[in-house]
Design a protein around this motif. Structure first.
Motif, PDB file in Angstrom:
ATOM      1  N   THR A   1       0.884  -1.128  -0.206  1.00  0.00           N
ATOM      2  CA  THR A   1      -0.187  -0.009   0.194  1.00  0.00           C
ATOM      3  C   THR A   1       0.915   1.299  -0.038  1.00  0.00           C
ATOM      4  O   THR A   1       2.084   1.152   0.488  1.00  0.00           O
ATOM      5  CB  THR A   1      -1.001   0.035   1.279  1.00  0.00           C
ATOM      6  OG1 THR A   1      -1.338  -1.317   1.556  1.00  0.00           O
ATOM      7  CG2 THR A   1      -2.021   1.081   1.159  1.00  0.00           C
TER       8      THR A   1
ATOM      9  N   THR B   1       1.954   4.510   1.372  1.00  0.00           N
ATOM     10  CA  THR B   1       1.898   5.048   2.872  1.00  0.00           C
ATOM     11  C   THR B   1       0.959   6.215   3.009  1.00  0.00           C
ATOM     12  O   THR B   1       0.821   6.885   1.824  1.00  0.00           O
ATOM     13  CB  THR B   1       3.286   5.513   3.265  1.00  0.00           C
ATOM     14  OG1 THR B   1       3.769   6.774   2.746  1.00  0.00           O
ATOM     15  CG2 THR B   1       4.406   4.541   3.359  1.00  0.00           C
ATOM     16  N   PRO B   2       0.512   6.390   4.256  1.00  0.00           N
ATOM     17  CA  PRO B   2      -0.621   7.517   4.220  1.00  0.00           C
ATOM     18  C   PRO B   2       0.172   8.897   3.726  1.00  0.00           C
ATOM     19  O   PRO B   2      -0.551   9.503   2.856  1.00  0.00           O
ATOM     20  CB  PRO B   2      -0.819   7.766   5.545  1.00  0.00           C
ATOM     21  CG  PRO B   2      -0.827   6.323   6.168  1.00  0.00           C
ATOM     22  CD  PRO B   2       0.318   5.634   5.313  1.00  0.00           C
TER      23      PRO B   2
ATOM     24  N   THR C   1     -15.091   2.312   9.328  1.00  0.00           N
ATOM     25  CA  THR C   1     -14.168   3.359   9.505  1.00  0.00           C
ATOM     26  C   THR C   1     -14.440   4.611   8.864  1.00  0.00           C
ATOM     27  O   THR C   1     -14.021   5.691   9.268  1.00  0.00           O
ATOM     28  CB  THR C   1     -12.807   2.640   9.062  1.00  0.00           C
ATOM     29  OG1 THR C   1     -12.638   1.418   9.598  1.00  0.00           O
ATOM     30  CG2 THR C   1     -11.626   3.545   9.248  1.00  0.00           C
TER      31      THR C   1
ATOM     32  N   ASP D   1      -5.822   4.769   8.833  1.00  0.00           N
ATOM     33  CA  ASP D   1      -4.764   5.877   8.402  1.00  0.00           C
ATOM     34  C   ASP D   1      -4.760   6.496   6.973  1.00  0.00           C
ATOM     35  O   ASP D   1      -4.483   7.744   7.090  1.00  0.00           O
ATOM     36  CB  ASP D   1      -3.374   5.114   8.643  1.00  0.00           C
ATOM     37  CG  ASP D   1      -3.022   4.839  10.208  1.00  0.00           C
ATOM     38  OD1 ASP D   1      -3.703   5.364  10.814  1.00  0.00           O
ATOM     39  OD2 ASP D   1      -2.198   3.953  10.360  1.00  0.00           O
ATOM     40  N   LEU D   2      -5.135   5.805   6.163  1.00  0.00           N
ATOM     41  CA  LEU D   2      -5.066   6.414   4.768  1.00  0.00           C
ATOM     42  C   LEU D   2      -6.352   7.604   4.673  1.00  0.00           C
ATOM     43  O   LEU D   2      -5.961   8.587   4.264  1.00  0.00           O
ATOM     44  CB  LEU D   2      -5.491   5.491   3.731  1.00  0.00           C
ATOM     45  CG  LEU D   2      -4.264   4.596   3.519  1.00  0.00           C
ATOM     46  CD1 LEU D   2      -4.704   3.281   2.705  1.00  0.00           C
ATOM     47  CD2 LEU D   2      -3.417   5.280   2.354  1.00  0.00           C
TER      48      LEU D   2
ATOM     49  N   ALA E   1      -7.296  -3.140   7.929  1.00  0.00           N
ATOM     50  CA  ALA E   1      -6.331  -2.493   8.924  1.00  0.00           C
ATOM     51  C   ALA E   1      -5.429  -1.379   8.501  1.00  0.00           C
ATOM     52  O   ALA E   1      -5.195  -0.250   9.306  1.00  0.00           O
ATOM     53  CB  ALA E   1      -5.137  -3.820   8.797  1.00  0.00           C
ATOM     54  N   ASN E   2      -5.339  -0.988   7.171  1.00  0.00           N
ATOM     55  CA  ASN E   2      -4.641   0.402   6.938  1.00  0.00           C
ATOM     56  C   ASN E   2      -5.614   1.359   6.547  1.00  0.00           C
ATOM     57  O   ASN E   2      -5.360   2.651   6.131  1.00  0.00           O
ATOM     58  CB  ASN E   2      -3.663   0.220   5.807  1.00  0.00           C
ATOM     59  CG  ASN E   2      -4.409  -0.326   4.527  1.00  0.00           C
ATOM     60  OD1 ASN E   2      -5.466   0.179   4.015  1.00  0.00           O
ATOM     61  ND2 ASN E   2      -3.512  -1.210   3.648  1.00  0.00           N
ATOM     62  N   ALA E   3      -7.035   1.173   6.466  1.00  0.00           N
ATOM     63  CA  ALA E   3      -8.151   2.183   5.984  1.00  0.00           C
ATOM     64  C   ALA E   3      -8.038   3.474   6.736  1.00  0.00           C
ATOM     65  O   ALA E   3      -8.132   4.510   6.281  1.00  0.00           O
ATOM     66  CB  ALA E   3      -9.469   1.844   5.895  1.00  0.00           C
TER      67      ALA E   3
ATOM     68  N   SER F   1      -4.703  -2.091  -2.584  1.00  0.00           N
ATOM     69  CA  SER F   1      -4.501  -2.841  -1.283  1.00  0.00           C
ATOM     70  C   SER F   1      -4.982  -2.030  -0.059  1.00  0.00           C
ATOM     71  O   SER F   1      -4.289  -2.287   1.010  1.00  0.00           O
ATOM     72  CB  SER F   1      -2.895  -3.070  -1.010  1.00  0.00           C
ATOM     73  OG  SER F   1      -2.636  -4.076  -2.242  1.00  0.00           O
ATOM     74  N   MET F   2      -5.942  -1.170  -0.225  1.00  0.00           N
ATOM     75  CA  MET F   2      -6.567  -0.736   0.949  1.00  0.00           C
ATOM     76  C   MET F   2      -7.300  -1.952   1.528  1.00  0.00           C
ATOM     77  O   MET F   2      -7.961  -2.684   1.151  1.00  0.00           O
ATOM     78  CB  MET F   2      -7.584   0.247   0.429  1.00  0.00           C
ATOM     79  CG  MET F   2      -8.039   1.180   1.834  1.00  0.00           C
ATOM     80  SD  MET F   2      -9.252   2.519   1.428  1.00  0.00           S
ATOM     81  CE  MET F   2      -8.620   3.992   1.659  1.00  0.00           C
ATOM     82  N   ASN F   3      -7.145  -1.755   2.957  1.00  0.00           N
ATOM     83  CA  ASN F   3      -7.887  -3.166   3.642  1.00  0.00           C
ATOM     84  C   ASN F   3      -8.302  -2.530   5.081  1.00  0.00           C
ATOM     85  O   ASN F   3      -7.985  -1.470   5.290  1.00  0.00           O
ATOM     86  CB  ASN F   3      -6.982  -4.270   3.756  1.00  0.00           C
ATOM     87  CG  ASN F   3      -5.668  -3.835   4.385  1.00  0.00           C
ATOM     88  OD1 ASN F   3      -5.602  -3.034   5.425  1.00  0.00           O
ATOM     89  ND2 ASN F   3      -4.564  -4.544   3.921  1.00  0.00           N
TER      90      ASN F   3
END
Ligand code: PGA
Length: 248
Positions: A175, A177-178, A245, A217-218, A213-215, A209-211
């Motif tokens: 992904t 990074t933010p 989220t 922060d993005l 777990a990372n949504a 690859s947004m998921n």
């Protein structure tokens, strides 16, 4: 600020049975979801999805549209046909179409134009390859891709949705990074501001690859207005978690 927009891109996945079961799980879990949401499905399933989504808070989207209005274009689906099935959004210029189907910036711009003329919001995808990023070309590439769409669509550009999808992040588990996402989103925002007085209307989504777990922060980045989600949108619990989220 408009509610975030979360769009599932099912790509070439699904079946009548699988669609019905995925969707009933998603729709059944949408209590408390206040963000805007849509799923972009293979065109053969648009009619099925139109009836399954009727009366729900989930909008219907297509994954592609013809650059032509109508006529002798075997295999193509026109924007007015999509409109017939109550399609609200249509992805145009996804990197998989640019890469595997030879779609140029010009073709992508025409597709966006066809969608807008039919009252469908095009989700215009831009993004650099790994080689382009490593060569320091990221901004040049995404600006060139967006410029073609701005040029073809004039003041209507404020009616599009834009998606930044770094090609190296799509389906790879890598992904942006933010900070990397925010940097490109800010560039795109500035380009839109130079083209229209209504740039704030354009939601700029991140995809790749947004998921679950990372949504968060993005989505916390200033210029990230939502997500275009491939793999994780095929798993109801993951997609629902991301919708929640985005509703916070
Ligand atoms: P991915 O796909 O989430 O599986 O990386 C995103 C997209 O291609 O739209």
């Amino acid at each position: 600020m408009a509610a975030k927009l979360m769009v599932g891109n099912w790509k070439m996945n699904g079946s009548l049975a699988a669609n019905a079961s995925l969707l009933s799980e998603v729709l059944g879990g949408m209590g408390g979801v206040t963000c805007r949401a849509a799923v972009c499905v293979p065109s053969v399933y648009l009619a099925q999805m139109q009836s399954l989504l009727a009366g729900s808070a989930m909008a219907l989207g297509a994954q592609d549209v013809s650059a032509h209005e109508d006529g002798a274009y075997t295999g193509e689906v026109s924007a007015t046909m999509l409109r017939d099935l109550a399609v609200r959004y249509c992805i145009v210029g996804h990197s998989e179409r640019r890469q595997h189907h030879g779609e140029s910036d010009l073709v992508v711009a025409s597709k966006a134009q066809r969608a807008l003329a039919a009252g469908i919001t095009p989700i215009v995808c831009v993004g650099e390859s790994l080689a382009e990023r490593e060569a320091g070309q990221t901004e040049v590439v995404v600006k060139r891709q967006l410029a073609a769409v701005i040029h073809a669509n004039g003041h209507c550009i404020s009616e599009i949705v834009l998606a930044y999808e770094p090609v190296w992040a799509i389906g790879t588990g890598l992904t942006a990074t933010p900070a990397q996402a925010q940097q490109v989103h800010a560039v795109l925002r500035a380009q839109l501001q130079a083209a229209t007085a209504h740039a704030e209307r354009v939601s700029i989504l991140y995809g790749g690859s947004m998921n679950a777990a990372n949504a968060a922060d993005l989505l916390a980045q200033n210029d990230v207005d939502g997500g275009l989600i491939g793999g994780a949108a095929l798993k109801a619990p993951d997609f629902l978690s991301m919708l929640k989220t985005a509703s916070r």
